[in-house]
Design a protein around this motif. Sequence first.
Motif, PDB file in Angstrom:
ATOM      1  N   GLY A  75      83.936  57.131  20.836  1.00 15.78           N
ATOM      2  CA  GLY A  75      84.597  58.177  20.060  1.00 15.78           C
ATOM      3  C   GLY A  75      84.027  59.535  20.387  1.00 15.78           C
ATOM      4  O   GLY A  75      82.838  59.675  20.676  1.00 15.78           O
ATOM      5  N   GLY A  76      84.890  60.545  20.362  1.00 15.76           N
ATOM      6  CA  GLY A  76      84.462  61.910  20.631  1.00 15.76           C
ATOM      7  C   GLY A  76      85.129  62.888  19.688  1.00 15.76           C
ATOM      8  O   GLY A  76      86.283  62.696  19.289  1.00 15.76           O
ATOM      9  N   ASP A  77      84.391  63.925  19.320  1.00 16.60           N
ATOM     10  CA  ASP A  77      84.916  64.963  18.435  1.00 16.60           C
ATOM     11  C   ASP A  77      84.308  66.286  18.895  1.00 16.60           C
ATOM     12  O   ASP A  77      83.077  66.394  19.023  1.00 16.60           O
ATOM     13  N   ARG A  78      85.175  67.292  19.156  1.00 17.34           N
ATOM     14  CA  ARG A  78      84.640  68.530  19.687  1.00 17.34           C
ATOM     15  C   ARG A  78      85.546  69.713  19.377  1.00 17.34           C
ATOM     16  O   ARG A  78      86.752  69.560  19.159  1.00 17.34           O
ATOM     17  N   ASN A  79      84.915  70.882  19.339  1.00 15.58           N
ATOM     18  CA  ASN A  79      85.625  72.158  19.366  1.00 15.58           C
ATOM     19  C   ASN A  79      85.445  72.762  20.756  1.00 15.58           C
ATOM     20  O   ASN A  79      84.793  72.171  21.617  1.00 15.58           O
ATOM     21  N   TYR A  80      86.021  73.965  20.950  1.00 17.33           N
ATOM     22  CA  TYR A  80      85.919  74.628  22.243  1.00 17.33           C
ATOM     23  C   TYR A  80      85.374  76.037  22.054  1.00 17.33           C
ATOM     24  O   TYR A  80      85.141  76.485  20.932  1.00 17.33           O
ATOM     25  N   PHE A  81      85.186  76.738  23.165  1.00 17.86           N
ATOM     26  CA  PHE A  81      84.602  78.072  23.066  1.00 17.86           C
ATOM     27  C   PHE A  81      85.587  79.070  22.467  1.00 17.86           C
ATOM     28  O   PHE A  81      85.198  80.146  22.036  1.00 17.86           O
ATOM     29  N   TYR A  82      86.871  78.738  22.420  1.00 19.63           N
ATOM     30  CA  TYR A  82      87.847  79.604  21.790  1.00 19.63           C
ATOM     31  C   TYR A  82      88.175  79.080  20.391  1.00 19.63           C
ATOM     32  O   TYR A  82      87.998  77.903  20.086  1.00 19.63           O
TER      33      TYR A  82
ATOM     34  N   MET B 139      71.152  66.058  22.941  1.00 17.41           N
ATOM     35  CA  MET B 139      70.181  65.010  22.645  1.00 17.41           C
ATOM     36  C   MET B 139      70.888  63.674  22.739  1.00 17.41           C
ATOM     37  O   MET B 139      71.952  63.498  22.184  1.00 17.41           O
ATOM     38  N   ARG B 140      70.333  62.779  23.490  1.00 20.03           N
ATOM     39  CA  ARG B 140      70.944  61.474  23.651  1.00 20.03           C
ATOM     40  C   ARG B 140      69.918  60.390  23.364  1.00 20.03           C
ATOM     41  O   ARG B 140      68.778  60.497  23.758  1.00 20.03           O
ATOM     42  N   PHE B 141      70.347  59.404  22.639  1.00 22.56           N
ATOM     43  CA  PHE B 141      69.476  58.292  22.328  1.00 22.56           C
ATOM     44  C   PHE B 141      70.101  57.027  22.891  1.00 22.56           C
ATOM     45  O   PHE B 141      71.244  56.725  22.600  1.00 22.56           O
TER      46      PHE B 141
ATOM     47  N   SER C  45      76.766  72.060  22.077  1.00 17.47           N
ATOM     48  CA  SER C  45      77.348  73.295  21.570  1.00 17.47           C
ATOM     49  C   SER C  45      78.831  73.128  21.274  1.00 17.47           C
ATOM     50  O   SER C  45      79.482  72.211  21.769  1.00 17.47           O
ATOM     51  N   TRP C  46      79.345  74.038  20.457  1.00 17.62           N
ATOM     52  CA  TRP C  46      80.732  74.022  19.978  1.00 17.62           C
ATOM     53  C   TRP C  46      81.048  72.712  19.248  1.00 17.62           C
ATOM     54  O   TRP C  46      82.156  72.168  19.363  1.00 17.62           O
ATOM     55  N   ASP C  47      80.058  72.202  18.522  1.00 15.81           N
ATOM     56  CA  ASP C  47      80.237  70.994  17.703  1.00 15.81           C
ATOM     57  C   ASP C  47      80.787  69.834  18.526  1.00 15.81           C
ATOM     58  O   ASP C  47      81.740  69.156  18.132  1.00 15.81           O
ATOM     59  N   THR C  48      80.172  69.621  19.675  1.00 17.19           N
ATOM     60  CA  THR C  48      80.588  68.542  20.563  1.00 17.19           C
ATOM     61  C   THR C  48      79.757  67.297  20.300  1.00 17.19           C
ATOM     62  O   THR C  48      78.522  67.338  20.404  1.00 17.19           O
ATOM     63  N   PHE C  49      80.421  66.188  19.962  1.00 18.38           N
ATOM     64  CA  PHE C  49      79.729  64.935  19.692  1.00 18.38           C
ATOM     65  C   PHE C  49      80.457  63.794  20.393  1.00 18.38           C
ATOM     66  O   PHE C  49      81.694  63.787  20.487  1.00 18.38           O
ATOM     67  N   HIS C  50      79.671  62.856  20.897  1.00 16.25           N
ATOM     68  CA  HIS C  50      80.253  61.674  21.535  1.00 16.25           C
ATOM     69  C   HIS C  50      79.317  60.493  21.336  1.00 16.25           C
ATOM     70  O   HIS C  50      78.096  60.641  21.398  1.00 16.25           O
ATOM     71  N   ALA C  51      79.894  59.326  21.079  1.00 18.51           N
ATOM     72  CA  ALA C  51      79.109  58.110  20.899  1.00 18.51           C
ATOM     73  C   ALA C  51      79.881  56.931  21.467  1.00 18.51           C
ATOM     74  O   ALA C  51      81.121  56.923  21.464  1.00 18.51           O
TER      75      ALA C  51
ATOM     76  N   ASP D  11      75.092  54.920  23.290  1.00 21.59           N
ATOM     77  CA  ASP D  11      74.688  56.285  23.569  1.00 21.59           C
ATOM     78  C   ASP D  11      75.250  57.217  22.507  1.00 21.59           C
ATOM     79  O   ASP D  11      76.342  56.971  21.957  1.00 21.59           O
ATOM     80  N   PHE D  12      74.507  58.262  22.228  1.00 20.60           N
ATOM     81  CA  PHE D  12      74.986  59.324  21.351  1.00 20.60           C
ATOM     82  C   PHE D  12      74.575  60.662  21.940  1.00 20.60           C
ATOM     83  O   PHE D  12      73.453  60.816  22.426  1.00 20.60           O
ATOM     84  N   SER D  13      75.483  61.627  21.944  1.00 16.75           N
ATOM     85  CA  SER D  13      75.161  62.958  22.438  1.00 16.75           C
ATOM     86  C   SER D  13      75.808  64.001  21.547  1.00 16.75           C
ATOM     87  O   SER D  13      76.859  63.763  20.938  1.00 16.75           O
TER      88      SER D  13
END
Length: 509
Positions: free
Chosen positions: A292-299, A41-43, A264-270, A259-261
């Motif tokens: 800024g970005g904060d994310r996990n991965y599939f592993y 979701m992006r605004f 999955s895998w707790d991926t966030f970016h703004a 922008d904000f998005s």
Amino acid sequence: MRLILNNEIGGMRHAEAQGPRRAWQAATTDHAGDRAGMMMMRFKAGLLSCSGLMLCGAGLGMSGAPAFAATASGAVEDATKKASYSAKSTQKSEKALSVSDENEMPGSVEKLLVQGQRHRNATTDGTGSYVVKAVSLTKMLLRLDEIPQSVSVVSRQQMHDQNLTTVDQALKQVPGLNVNLYGDGTAGFTSRGYSVQPQYDGVPSSGGMSFSQQFDLAIYDRLEVWRGPDRMFQGSAPPGGSVNFVRKHALDTYRAQGDFSGGSWDTFHADADVTGPLTGNKKVTGRFVLAGGDRNYFYKNAHDTRWTAYADIDVHLTDNTTLSVSATGQKNDTTRFMGLPMVASGADLHLARNSFVGANWGQTSSPMYEFDGELEHEFGGGWRTKLTGRHRETDSSMHYTYLNSAVTAQKTGNFVVARYDGWEIYDGADLYFTGPVHLLNRKHDLLIGANYDSDLLYDGGSSASRRTTPGLSNLDLFTPAISDTIGPAITTRYREPTQQVGVYGSARV
């Protein structure tokens, strides 16, 4: 799937998320897990423009009367005057205009204002298009069909539409480029079997691409990718090609967007981008970008956090001279992933696709700082010159574990604890002159320039294995009991300098 909300328009789009993998001897492959559906979701923030009394919001537009509107009587009078012109004088004026257009060159490579369609313009920010009128890789501002090499451009609009926030994501979209993720926030980039070297606003660099952290894409106007030998502008570089990272510049009208998005895998970016004049006469303009970005991965156990800040100030010293200075800083922390083991025969262990081998405290940190400056001057008659300089520092530190050998039947193994510290300094400069020359009733384009590149690396590393630390043997592959206090001392450091100076010239006859 990804849902995009942009003002009053909503739509469903498909997106693919490719999980990063690190090749460790022979890594396990799970094709079903390589691609996963992603809900985004992006605004996009409302856009406020103060030029022409235009107000843009969620589907609402208000505009004052155009400044170029004319009365009906004025239009009739103009039409009558135009009709009185003779065919001969019309032909003369058209010929004079075509000669003038031939000699006209934009006052700046990054100039946004375009009068009609006459000026070639390399800037993509604000155009809303994937198509570029010209590229600045060759310094001459040539169209793509005028360059006898394979060139692709990732525009600002493409980055936005495809939610591209990192360099590896953007270059995956470029034909002919191979991107190999290393599991620590860096990647390797190759073209035609050779590594790819970077340029930053046209300044060549012998390092800073593969195995290196990259800035967030929010600070760039476009990425210009040249596939094939680029020795003329890149110096003693491999024949794979080069990528020119072109930064955003300040505008002379106020604009703010964000922008904000999330996925999955707790991926966030703004990100947020603000630009406009800093003085009433618009002689000084500025731009500030924060991402800024904060994310996990599939592993499991993987995490990546990074913050990027960018500031640019453009000073119009005269109508023909512009000085630009900018500063960029980024802080990132990444959990290092070294891949998965396989049976000695090469057979697959059929591990879960989210398996993580090693201690969960492994970290890579690489804060970066860069300072850039540009001085551009237009002499007249289509001739201009540009001097660009850059300085970047990267301070990398790594503390992680990896598997040395394994007994796959018991799912145990022997581990290594490694440390690495590296401090890298990049300096570069580029100066060129370009313009048209009329000879034998034809126009020819000339270019002459020189550049300098320096890459100085201070680094050192050390490791501890079961030979020096018995507690690193026969440990569980997926939950090894390894203390983060095991930090082998770095006793030897190396100084590795690389320098090159070159001159170049080009003529289009």
